[in-house]
Scaffold this motif. Sequence first.
Motif, PDB file in Angstrom:
ATOM      1  N   TRP A  45       0.845  -1.203   0.000  1.00  0.00           N
ATOM      2  CA  TRP A  45       0.000   0.000   0.000  1.00  0.00           C
ATOM      3  C   TRP A  45       0.876   1.247   0.000  1.00  0.00           C
ATOM      4  CZ3 TRP A  45      -5.202   0.500  -0.557  1.00  0.00           C
ATOM      5  CH2 TRP A  45      -5.778   1.753  -0.253  1.00  0.00           C
ATOM      6  N   GLN A  55      -2.340   4.212  -6.954  1.00  0.00           N
ATOM      7  CA  GLN A  55      -3.306   3.884  -5.901  1.00  0.00           C
ATOM      8  C   GLN A  55      -4.561   3.264  -6.501  1.00  0.00           C
ATOM      9  OE1 GLN A  55      -3.792   7.039  -2.742  1.00  0.00           O
ATOM     10  NE2 GLN A  55      -2.294   8.109  -3.999  1.00  0.00           N
ATOM     11  N   PHE A  74      -6.900  -5.313   3.555  1.00  0.00           N
ATOM     12  CA  PHE A  74      -7.004  -4.000   2.907  1.00  0.00           C
ATOM     13  C   PHE A  74      -8.179  -3.170   3.426  1.00  0.00           C
ATOM     14  CE2 PHE A  74      -4.380  -5.941  -0.461  1.00  0.00           C
ATOM     15  CZ  PHE A  74      -3.515  -4.893  -0.738  1.00  0.00           C
TER      16      PHE A  74
END
Length: 272
Positions: A45, A55, A74
């Motif tokens: 991430w 992203q 996530f």
Amino acid sequence: SRDPEELSSIRQEMEILIPSLNSPQIKGAAYMALVIADENPSDIWKLAQSSETNQLTLMNSIILLPNDELKKGFYDLVVDQLYSTSQLLRESSINVLANIPFNHKNTSKKLRAISSNSKEPVHIRFAALNGLSKIPESDTSEKIERVTKIDIGVIPSKMEFDIKEFNVPAGGPVEITFTNTGFQLHNMLICMPDQLEFVAKAAEAMSAQSDALDKHYTPKVKEVLFGTPMIGAKKSYKLQFFAPEEPGIYPYVCTFPGHWRMMNGKMTIDNP
């Protein structure tokens, strides 16, 4: 598709390779391979925070993970993006969150808050509604509001909409897919009750303006509530809006010069 041990052995090479990848599909698969190698999403991430495009690529690839536990990792990271300043990241996070098999009640609560907030952009509210529709109703405490979906085309030989009348609930979400099945340019404007002729003549008056077509023959008057741009032959446009709360008959019309007398119809808003 490889096991974590095998992917771990080539992890460094994969991380070096990622910046050179131009295909979102391949880059997304590479991100997920790193997640499987690490069995933890947090470092990957951080790796993707270098740009909005990265992203988006990472979030949209979470669905590729073969392990639901990795997807759950996530969850909180994606929830944070619901409040991003980027509309693209917000919309993507809404779509992704609904597909993470974890904490559906919390997801439902957050998406309902977005969909019911009139200050939110319409496309964000609709993304939230579409996200809610993916959550099993057995996992939520309230009934999910459904979007009224309508497909409208053109009868070329008659210069008419192929649907002359339809009903929608007061205040409800509506998605009209307008497909120009004709050969000329057409639009579709939804007007306040009894204001079809006023809007049509205001559009006709725009003919004297050199940029009338650029403005899609849509007059800037309060009597126009919602509308599409001019749509070329064989093209489609999705018009999303929340219907007015006031019941009544709301006309819709094509305002390309000369079309309005034939190309019109009625949207009826039912009593609650």
